[in-house]
Write an enzyme that holds these catalytic residues in place. Structure first.
Site, mmCIF file in Angstrom:
data_model
loop_
_atom_site.group_PDB
_atom_site.id
_atom_site.type_symbol
_atom_site.label_atom_id
_atom_site.label_comp_id
_atom_site.label_asym_id
_atom_site.label_seq_id
_atom_site.Cartn_x
_atom_site.Cartn_y
_atom_site.Cartn_z
ATOM 1 C CE LYS A 183 31.230 43.094 49.537
ATOM 2 N NZ LYS A 183 30.786 41.875 50.130
ATOM 3 C CG ASP B 229 35.969 38.607 43.904
ATOM 4 O OD1 ASP B 229 34.794 38.917 44.148
ATOM 5 O OD2 ASP B 229 36.591 37.719 44.537
ATOM 6 N N GLY C 276 42.801 33.589 44.613
ATOM 7 C CA GLY C 276 42.006 32.438 44.153
ATOM 8 C C GLY C 276 41.679 32.526 42.670
HETATM 9 C C1 LIG Z 1 37.138 39.579 47.949
HETATM 10 S S1 LIG Z 1 38.827 40.010 47.853
HETATM 11 C C2 LIG Z 1 39.280 39.271 46.327
HETATM 12 C C3 LIG Z 1 39.458 37.779 46.390
HETATM 13 C C4 LIG Z 1 40.115 37.213 45.145
HETATM 14 N N1 LIG Z 1 39.238 37.291 43.979
HETATM 15 C C5 LIG Z 1 40.546 35.784 45.317
HETATM 16 O O1 LIG Z 1 40.077 34.918 44.561
HETATM 17 O O2 LIG Z 1 41.362 35.501 46.180
HETATM 18 C C6 LIG Z 1 38.775 41.714 47.472
HETATM 19 C C7 LIG Z 1 40.130 42.343 47.215
HETATM 20 O O3 LIG Z 1 39.925 43.641 46.659
HETATM 21 C C8 LIG Z 1 41.064 44.405 47.039
HETATM 22 N N2 LIG Z 1 40.851 45.844 46.831
HETATM 23 C C9 LIG Z 1 40.150 46.710 47.590
HETATM 24 N N3 LIG Z 1 40.268 47.954 47.085
HETATM 25 C C10 LIG Z 1 41.038 47.876 45.992
HETATM 26 C C11 LIG Z 1 41.514 48.835 45.031
HETATM 27 N N4 LIG Z 1 41.208 50.127 45.139
HETATM 28 N N5 LIG Z 1 42.284 48.398 44.032
HETATM 29 C C12 LIG Z 1 42.604 47.090 43.911
HETATM 30 N N6 LIG Z 1 42.193 46.149 44.790
HETATM 31 C C13 LIG Z 1 41.422 46.537 45.816
HETATM 32 C C14 LIG Z 1 41.257 44.023 48.490
HETATM 33 O O4 LIG Z 1 42.564 44.336 48.901
HETATM 34 C C15 LIG Z 1 40.961 42.533 48.474
HETATM 35 O O5 LIG Z 1 42.146 41.785 48.378
#
Ligand SMILES: C[S@@+](CC[C@H](N)C(=O)[O-])C[C@H]1O[C@@H](n2cnc3c(N)ncnc32)[C@H](O)[C@@H]1O
Length: 348
Positions: free
Chosen positions: A304, A274, A221
């Site tokens: 968070k 995010d 997004g």
């Molecule tokens: C809330 S979602 C993000 C939504 C995004 N901003 C959008 O607009 O679609 C959080 C994302 O953080 C990613 N994430 C979690 N740990 C991560 C890491 N160590 N490195 C990179 N991304 C990570 C997850 O896979 C997930 O896709």
């Protein structure tokens, strides 16, 4: 009708964060500020010992993180819960406000407390009746956006609250600060609204940036918004980006974790993150990539809020990201849930 001489406002936060908003108000207005719940955890009346413009000035000078919206209360009126009764009193209150609405662009914003007693009160009907009175009796021009004045109405079972104010004095010109964006066909994720709202809340113009790093980008997004604004985007996420984005010529995607990638120094002028991670872990991952953000570059980061220790969480993240990143503003956006958003800049 009781006309208020005190400095009385209705304050609104995201649900569950009103205590934090009240704590901020105590800090800005002193311990004498008084609160009364309208919708527990979310909407409350606050009374300040300072006069109205001074109260507004103090709040705007140091914009609170959790107070999303405020509206002054000019008058209150007990009512019997019927539509006609409400319209009758609103008309009376407008007569008392008199000249101030004449030929003005006025937005009518009406909200009500939850519960059975008010279930049959139709707010759209209230709005259209009041707009008709404004136009026909007061020669005002009812508008929904870009108003000169906002007429705020709040209904509880027992009382009707009435206030007129300039939009800039309400913290947000949306009713209750509930900013709405239209969902587009094929929109990749609702998370896009968070970045759209951050752009407005922090007065950013995303199209002014050239090259962005999006950490925790999937499903995409935020990336899609940055691409729409004309930026080159490097997206990092172990999860997959939406297939519709992958073909975009301005996008580079690393399907990896944030600590598995590295970039050239000063490669980006915007860093967004995010990630749904604990705040300290997130800060550590962002720190690891800060060398890639140009001095003077901008960062927009979702934090968070675990266990509701909100102020401590902000302090910890800000200190974890310092001195390279300096906090410009922290705000819990309407589209944030158990989180808030930081706007920071990299030291020059
Ligand atoms: C809330 S979602 C993000 C939504 C995004 N901003 C959008 O607009 O679609 C959080 C994302 O953080 C990613 N994430 C979690 N740990 C991560 C890491 N160590 N490195 C990179 N991304 C990570 C997850 O896979 C997930 O896709």
């Amino acid at each position: 009708m009781t006309v208020m001489n005190d400095s009385i406002f209705i304050g609104t936060s995201n649900r569950g964060f009103a205590q934090q908003a009240q704590e901020e108000l105590r800090r800005l207005l002193g311990q004498s500020v008084k609160f009364e719940w309208l919708a527990p955890g979310e909407v409350f009346v606050f009374t300040s010992e300072f006069e109205r413009s001074d109260t507004i000035g103090r709040i705007l000078a140091q914009e609170p993180v959790f107070l999303r919206h405020m509206q002054p209360v000019d008058a209150t009126q007990p009512w019997n819960g019927t539509f006609d009764h409400a319209i009758h009193y609103i008309h009376e209150m407008l007569v008392a406000a008199g000249a101030s609405v004449k030929q003005m662009n006025v937005a009518v914003q009406a909200r009500k407390a939850e519960g059975e007693a008010l279930a049959s009160l139709s707010l759209p009907s209230v709005r259209s009746s009041v707009e008709e009175i404004l136009a026909t009796v007061f020669e005002a021009n009812p508008v929904s956006r870009d108003a000169d004045l906002i007429l705020s109405l709040y209904f509880t079972e027992a009382k009707l609250y009435f206030g007129l104010s300039r939009p800039q004095d309400n913290l947000s010109d949306w009713s209750g600060g509930a900013i709405r964006f239209r969902k587009e066909e094929g929109q990749v994720s609702r998370a896009k609204f968070k970045l759209l709202e951050a752009e407005q809340a922090f007065g950013l113009d995303l199209s002014q940036y050239r090259s962005a790093l999006d950490i925790g980008a999937a499903p995409g997004g935020w990336t899609s918004l940055l691409l729409e604004r004309g930026l080159r985007v490097t997206a990092v996420d172990p999860a997959k980006l939406d297939a519709t984005l992958l073909r975009h010529p301005q996008l580079t995607f690393f399907q990896k974790k944030a600590d598995e990638v590295s970039f050239a120094a000063n490669a980006f002028d915007l860093l967004v993150c995010d990630m749904s991670w604990s705040h300290r872990q997130m800060a550590k991952l962002v720190r690891g990539l800060l060398g890639a953000l140009q001095p003077g570059g901008t960062a927009v980061i979702t934090v968070k809020l675990m266990h509701k220790k909100a102020f401590q969480t902000i302090r910890e993240v800000v200190s974890d990201l310092a001195p390279e990143l300096e906090l410009q503003q922290a705000k819990q956006l309407f589209h944030n849930r158990e989180e808030l958003t930081l706007f920071l800049m990299k030291q020059v």
